[in-house]
Design a protein around this motif. Structure first.
Motif, PDB file in Angstrom:
ATOM      1  N   TRP A 146      -5.383  -1.845   8.138  1.00  0.00           N
ATOM      2  CA  TRP A 146      -5.494  -2.620   7.305  1.00  0.00           C
ATOM      3  C   TRP A 146      -6.951  -3.252   7.580  1.00  0.00           C
ATOM      4  O   TRP A 146      -7.124  -3.700   8.747  1.00  0.00           O
ATOM      5  N   CYS A 186       0.897  -0.971   0.096  1.00  0.00           N
ATOM      6  CA  CYS A 186      -0.045   0.175  -0.020  1.00  0.00           C
ATOM      7  C   CYS A 186       0.851   1.140  -0.039  1.00  0.00           C
ATOM      8  O   CYS A 186       1.754   1.420   0.900  1.00  0.00           O
ATOM      9  N   CYS A 199      -6.279  -1.211   2.659  1.00  0.00           N
ATOM     10  CA  CYS A 199      -5.349  -0.290   3.416  1.00  0.00           C
ATOM     11  C   CYS A 199      -6.349   1.089   3.629  1.00  0.00           C
ATOM     12  O   CYS A 199      -7.134   1.251   2.715  1.00  0.00           O
TER      13      CYS A 199
END
Lengths: 121, 112
Positions: B40, B23, B93
């Motif tokens: 997350w 991410c 994310c």
């Protein structure tokens, strides 16, 4: 048990209104900030609105500002989302979510299953 | 708004093996208070999202230690060790350092 249960979704015409509710249980609702997050069918997540633990502060994503209002009734352990002037692009599953914090937006540690809002003529 | 970019879009993995999801944020996620508000989420099929990791590497209550988060600044990774069948789903994310909160597009983890 600890849970959030949304209700109030349905089919509505463009330009009309709808009010969503989220019933909280299993935790001290009045101590935490709360959110609405939406997810269009088959798509990702979009944050919509936040309200602080006591209802004194509200925040919105630009696309709903002036049309949606987030509120809460701590005596009923319930979160609301009043949606006016609905557009086709508002069509989504709306999840309520609990924040780890009271005032500031931090992390979303409990989510409801969501309620589907369909905007169609 | 901060843009969150996840790779890969899809991650086929063999049971028992590891999976990594990346991410990247368009701006640093270090808050003025010194914390990094990167989390997350896991969304299993037909289920609501579930918080796995917050503040980059802190596991949420009840999350197995097979899940670990790392990274700093603009680059972050979720690692799933010893993948099990119940890990199938989409992983997101999310940043809450800067208003408004924004999500990555999601990574689908599936079993080969």
């Amino acid at each position: 048990q600890v849970q959030l249960v949304e209700s109030g979704g349905g089919v509505v015409q463009p330009g009309r209104s709808l009010r969503l509710s989220c019933a909280a249980s299993g935790f001290t609702f009045s101590s935490y900030g709360m959110h609405w997050v939406r997810q269009a069918p088959g798509k990702g997540l979009e944050w919509v609105a936040h309200i602080s633990y006591d209802g004194s502060n509200q925040d919105y994503v630009d696309s709903v500002k002036g049309r949606f209002t987030i509120s809460r009734d701590n005596s009923k352990n319930t979160l609301y989302l009043q949606m006016n002037s609905l557009r086709t692009e508002d069509m989504s599953v709306y999840h309520c979510a609990k924040d780890l914090g009271a005032n500031r937006i931090r992390h979303f540690d409990l989510w409801g299953r969501g309620t589907l809002v369909t905007v169609s003529s | 708004d901060i843009v969150m970019t996840q790779t890969p879009l899809s991650s086929p993995v063999t049971l028992g093996q590891s999976a990594s999801i990346s991410c990247r944020s368009s701006q640093s996620l270090v808050h003025s208070d010194g914390n990094t508000y990167l989390s997350w989420l896991q969304q299993r099929p037909g289920q609501p999202p579930r918080l796995l990791i917050y503040k980059v590497s802190q596991r949420s209550s009840g999350v197995p230690d097979r899940f670990s988060g790392s990274g700093a600044g603009t680059d972050f990774t979720l690692k799933i060790s010893r993948v099990e069948a119940e890990d199938v789903g989409v992983y997101y994310c999310m940043q809450t350092t800067q208003f408004p909160p924004t999500f990555g597009g999601g990574t689908k983890v599936e079993i080969k």
